[in-house]
Write a protein that holds these residues in place. Sequence first.
Motif, mmCIF file in Angstrom:
data_model
loop_
_atom_site.group_PDB
_atom_site.id
_atom_site.type_symbol
_atom_site.label_atom_id
_atom_site.label_comp_id
_atom_site.label_asym_id
_atom_site.label_seq_id
_atom_site.Cartn_x
_atom_site.Cartn_y
_atom_site.Cartn_z
ATOM 1 N N ILE A 31 -58.271 51.521 77.139
ATOM 2 C CA ILE A 31 -56.995 50.821 77.036
ATOM 3 C C ILE A 31 -57.271 49.502 76.325
ATOM 4 C CG2 ILE A 31 -55.098 49.751 78.304
ATOM 5 C CD1 ILE A 31 -55.764 51.791 80.596
ATOM 6 N N HIS A 59 -55.683 53.825 73.784
ATOM 7 C CA HIS A 59 -54.309 53.479 74.117
ATOM 8 C C HIS A 59 -54.090 52.045 73.680
ATOM 9 C CE1 HIS A 59 -54.078 57.102 76.633
ATOM 10 N NE2 HIS A 59 -55.302 56.775 77.005
ATOM 11 N N ALA A 60 -53.022 51.770 72.974
ATOM 12 C CA ALA A 60 -52.763 50.442 72.426
ATOM 13 C C ALA A 60 -52.520 49.395 73.506
ATOM 14 C CB ALA A 60 -51.572 50.483 71.472
ATOM 15 N N SER A 61 -52.117 49.830 74.703
ATOM 16 C CA SER A 61 -51.797 48.885 75.767
ATOM 17 C C SER A 61 -51.751 49.637 77.101
ATOM 18 C CB SER A 61 -50.429 48.246 75.507
ATOM 19 O OG SER A 61 -49.413 49.238 75.587
ATOM 20 N N TRP A 62 -51.632 48.876 78.187
ATOM 21 C CA TRP A 62 -51.453 49.466 79.502
ATOM 22 C C TRP A 62 -50.168 50.289 79.548
ATOM 23 C CZ3 TRP A 62 -53.334 51.262 83.733
ATOM 24 C CH2 TRP A 62 -52.547 51.417 84.859
ATOM 25 N N GLU A 63 -49.116 49.763 78.941
ATOM 26 C CA GLU A 63 -47.831 50.460 78.931
ATOM 27 C C GLU A 63 -47.941 51.791 78.194
ATOM 28 O OE1 GLU A 63 -48.290 47.191 78.102
ATOM 29 O OE2 GLU A 63 -47.428 46.353 79.936
ATOM 30 N N ALA A 64 -48.627 51.806 77.059
ATOM 31 C CA ALA A 64 -48.820 53.052 76.305
ATOM 32 C C ALA A 64 -49.645 54.054 77.115
ATOM 33 C CB ALA A 64 -49.491 52.763 74.970
ATOM 34 N N PHE A 65 -50.654 53.571 77.813
ATOM 35 C CA PHE A 65 -51.459 54.438 78.676
ATOM 36 C C PHE A 65 -50.588 55.072 79.758
ATOM 37 C CE2 PHE A 65 -53.665 54.825 82.764
ATOM 38 C CZ PHE A 65 -54.603 55.800 82.438
ATOM 39 N N GLN A 66 -49.727 54.274 80.393
ATOM 40 C CA GLN A 66 -48.866 54.787 81.458
ATOM 41 C C GLN A 66 -47.916 55.866 80.934
ATOM 42 O OE1 GLN A 66 -50.156 54.383 84.331
ATOM 43 N NE2 GLN A 66 -48.526 53.289 85.381
ATOM 44 N N VAL A 67 -47.371 55.679 79.761
ATOM 45 C CA VAL A 67 -46.494 56.689 79.166
ATOM 46 C C VAL A 67 -47.275 57.984 78.960
ATOM 47 C CG1 VAL A 67 -45.211 57.326 77.079
ATOM 48 C CG2 VAL A 67 -44.887 55.061 78.102
ATOM 49 N N ASP A 68 -48.486 57.893 78.394
ATOM 50 C CA ASP A 68 -49.319 59.086 78.176
ATOM 51 C C ASP A 68 -49.675 59.762 79.498
ATOM 52 O OD1 ASP A 68 -49.282 58.672 75.462
ATOM 53 O OD2 ASP A 68 -51.361 57.983 75.329
#
Length: 162
Positions: A31, A59-68
């Motif tokens: 992340i 993952h570009a960010s924590w938010e992007a990781f959560q979406v994935d």
Amino acid sequence: MKVILFQPDIAQNLGAAMRLCACLGIELEVIEPCGFPLTAKALRRTAMDYGVPERLKRHASWEAFQVDRLTPPKLHLTRPAPRLILMTTKGATPLTDFKFRTSDWIIFGRESEGVPEDVHAAADSRIIIPIAPTARSFNLVTSASITVFEALRQTGGLPSAQ
């Protein structure tokens, strides 16, 4: 099972984590942002021949990781999101008391700061590795090695001896 590094600060630790995951046959994700330039050249230098930088999931960010993480794969629409297991010095459950599953995603925080409260809040479990009371913490990849070995031992996922 996966290892997730949250915004690692030290390139050599990422390289060592790539080697650890390659040797134990598990996936590694990062992340971002990292505390160093995350280029294919830098990864090749730190991971030597143990990792293919192009296969490292980023993952570009924590938010992007959560979406994935919360979006199930198309072939498994009914599969629940994997458990997110946070390794932390502020953990509640000792590693020796925790029961791992093969689908767990184990997250490790920044070497300098750990993880922010929103990551703590998103974790399904928070685990601590017992250490001497006078010690602060293990190195990131030492913690990952101890944790992943125990998780694979519990779930029968250790590679066979050659």
